[in-house]
Design an enzyme around this catalytic site. Structure first.
Site, mmCIF file in Angstrom:
data_model
loop_
_atom_site.group_PDB
_atom_site.id
_atom_site.type_symbol
_atom_site.label_atom_id
_atom_site.label_comp_id
_atom_site.label_asym_id
_atom_site.label_seq_id
_atom_site.Cartn_x
_atom_site.Cartn_y
_atom_site.Cartn_z
ATOM 1 C CG HIS A 168 -1.960 1.037 1.231
ATOM 2 N ND1 HIS A 168 -3.191 0.863 1.823
ATOM 3 C CD2 HIS A 168 -1.982 2.298 0.717
ATOM 4 C CE1 HIS A 168 -3.918 1.973 1.681
ATOM 5 N NE2 HIS A 168 -3.199 2.850 1.018
ATOM 6 C CD GLU B 73 -3.835 -2.667 0.720
ATOM 7 O OE1 GLU B 73 -4.602 -3.636 0.485
ATOM 8 O OE2 GLU B 73 -3.494 -2.332 1.863
ATOM 9 C CG HIS C 194 -7.839 -3.097 8.835
ATOM 10 N ND1 HIS C 194 -7.051 -2.246 8.095
ATOM 11 C CD2 HIS C 194 -7.859 -2.576 10.078
ATOM 12 C CE1 HIS C 194 -6.643 -1.243 8.831
ATOM 13 N NE2 HIS C 194 -7.108 -1.424 10.059
#
Length: 252
Positions: free
Chosen positions: A46, A77, A202
């Site tokens: 990310h 991402e 997450h």
């Protein structure tokens, strides 16, 4: 037997530690290599605009690394309205996960808002999803576990949704765990009914992953970073990845 749910290791926290000094250690590509050797099915990054962990160089070096691992996937991402699309256009990863975080946000903490017809997020996302498809890149939208928005996600052209699992992780082991699992299972069913595949991520860890996957069947991929890298500090990359794969296998 190959697990039905793929494990993609997010290596952001390796980069965060490296960035505290100027010695280029620990190596992000070395960490990814060890995870792949241990059986991880993919690598996730990310890259945020401030490069506080993953840097542009890492994105490209990992892309080169993944070329030597056929059958393993590269997932990049981030927010497509910030810097994500620049990487997607050049690297063309297997998957782009669109996340609605702000530039200075500590960590991702909510999904896209698509519940209202003509919502701004939807109008802006649709052409970028189409562009990814033109580039041969699968698109996953980071979403809250709300069954009613899955049809909207599919209508934009998304291939998958990634369910934001922090509410489940926070409830795990407590009175609210069962309610959260029912909520996520309903969202996953709605996504599949709409024609979407389901990812999740997450705050998933070795303690809560198996319970989640048993209650929410059909999850294609879990992306795990913080907990996995923290475990690797104690156990090593190979043993840690293998234990997460065990957690996945135990859902069968």
């Amino acid at each position: 037997m190959t697990p039905t749910t793929a494990l993609s290791v997010n290596v952001n926290k390796v980069a965060l530690l490296r960035n505290t000094r100027h010695l280029d250690i620990p190596s992000v590509t070395r960490a990814a290599t060890l995870c792949l050797q241990a059986g991880a099915q993919g690598i996730t990054v990310h890259p945020r605009p401030d490069e506080r962990h993953i840097r542009a160089r890492d994105v490209h070096e990992l892309a080169e690394l993944l070329k030597a691992w056929p059958g393993r996937e590269y997932n990049i991402e981030g927010n497509p309205f910030h810097n994500l699309m620049d990487f997607i256009r050049v690297v063309r990863p297997h998957q782009a996960t669109f996340v609605p975080d702000s530039e200075g946000q500590f960590t991702s903490d909510h999904g896209w808002q698509l519940s209202e017809p003509g919502a701004d997020d939807a109008e802006r996302l649709q052409p970028l999803i189409a562009e990814c498809h033109t580039l041969g890149v699968r698109v996953s939208l980071f979403m809250d576990a709300e069954p009613q928005v899955m049809t909207a996600a599919k209508s934009l052209g998304a291939d998958r949704v990634e369910l934001y699992t922090e509410p489940y992780a926070a409830a795990h082991g407590g009175a609210a765990q069962a309610v959260q699992l029912q909520r996520f299972a309903a969202a996953a069913r709605a996504a599949r009914d709409a024609g979407l595949d389901v990812n999740a991520g997450h705050d998933l860890n070795r303690g809560n992953l198996t319970d989640f996957l048993r209650a929410v069947p059909g999850v294609k991929e879990v992306s795990i970073g913080h907990a996995l890298i923290a475990d690797a500090l104690e156990l090593g990359y190979a043993a840690t990845v293998q234990d997460y794969l065990r957690c996945i296998r135990e859902t069968a």
